[in-house]
Scaffold this active site. Sequence first.
Site, short mmCIF file in Angstrom:
data_model
loop_
_atom_site.label_atom_id
_atom_site.label_comp_id
_atom_site.label_asym_id
_atom_site.label_seq_id
_atom_site.Cartn_x
_atom_site.Cartn_y
_atom_site.Cartn_z
CE LYS A 101 44.99 34.53 84.30
NZ LYS A 101 44.59 33.10 83.98
CB SER B 161 38.38 29.88 83.55
OG SER B 161 39.01 28.49 83.36
C1 LIG Z 1 44.51 32.20 84.77
C2 LIG Z 1 43.43 31.15 84.56
C3 LIG Z 1 42.95 30.25 85.50
C4 LIG Z 1 43.21 30.67 86.99
O1 LIG Z 1 43.19 31.93 87.54
P1 LIG Z 1 43.93 32.23 88.77
O2 LIG Z 1 43.65 33.62 88.93
O3 LIG Z 1 45.44 32.41 88.44
O4 LIG Z 1 43.69 31.51 90.03
C5 LIG Z 1 41.85 29.43 85.05
N1 LIG Z 1 41.77 29.13 84.02
C6 LIG Z 1 42.33 29.63 82.88
C7 LIG Z 1 41.68 29.45 81.57
C8 LIG Z 1 43.16 30.88 83.07
O5 LIG Z 1 43.88 31.32 82.05
#
Ligand SMILES: *Cc1c(COP(=O)(O)O)cnc(C)c1O
Length: 330
Positions: A60, A313
């Site tokens: 993010k 992510s």
């Molecule tokens: C926000 C987030 C996502 C998803 O991202 P989007 O852009 O909302 O689809 C996936 N994994 C993690 C760890 C996140 O914080």
Amino acid sequence: MSICDNGERMPGLRDIWRARQRIAGFVRKTPLIFSAELSRCLNASVYLKLEFMQDTGSFKLRGAANKILSLPPEQQKAGVATFSTGNHGLAVAYMAKSLGIPASVFISSRVPAAKVNNLKTLGVNVVIYGTSQDEAEENCYETAERDGLTVVKPFDDLYVIAGQGTIGLELLDECPSVNHVIVPLSGGGLAAGIAVALKSGMGDIRVTGVSMREGAGMHSSLRAGKPVALPEADTLADSLLGGIGLDNRYTFPLVRDYLDDTVLVSEEAIAAGMALLYREHRLVVEGAAAIGAAFLLEHGNVLPGRHVVLVVSGSNVDTDAFLAVLQNRS
Ligand SMILES: *Cc1c(COP(=O)(O)O)cnc(C)c1O
């Protein structure tokens, strides 16, 4: 550059290249590692893109950095605001602190004290209002309007999407043979950015978005042909909860037009994915980040011979919750 049927200019490859340049001093180029175990299981070449290695523990930071750095100096000085207590809120707070600009995070009185303290440690102004996230969000927009703050949206913003898209550029550098990328999907900023980056080139690269079975807002919206609201559910992938916004401008059309498919996985598969990433790679990641591994465990036999990248992510998981998953108590 493309204009969508809703008249909005959509983020394109040029925006993503600009983002890469803009955020370079704040964002890490994350490692891509080969997963011998997943590759063996699936008879494919599987790689993991370790995005949880960004400061603040998730990708993010890319979107938040690109948005905030793109603001004119006077707008930066006036301050930024958000209503996210999760990874996006942390990223906004971190960037504001790095740049020495004020940040406010608007939350409801239901947010647990531990999260509030986390935010306060980052030096942000925490504004507690109302008893629901919706009320806090409304208060955020009203206060921002009144005080001249810039609201940094978690996904439905051209600069945020372009920032997340820089992951796609890195993948093309690190793994030119990639032909399938599996992305966790919530509001769709991550998936849209990566898909635009990968599909604006010459390669024939599939992009699959993965969400949990209950509360998958984008998946349901795509089915309905328009953004829909869903009740929230209990899930290990808590970072993927939340709707896509009924007035969605960017991510709904981009995900619809650029992703090859969206799929749902079970909670058991998410737990198994987290356990596998720990067992084979010693990675401690949150449920949302293990959802690609979950997809491979549930549906992976459809990918033989392919060069697959999972976007891992984020790592913001409670120690107790993580241990419960490993010990199969969840
Ligand atoms: C926000 C987030 C996502 C998803 O991202 P989007 O852009 O909302 O689809 C996936 N994994 C993690 C760890 C996140 O914080």
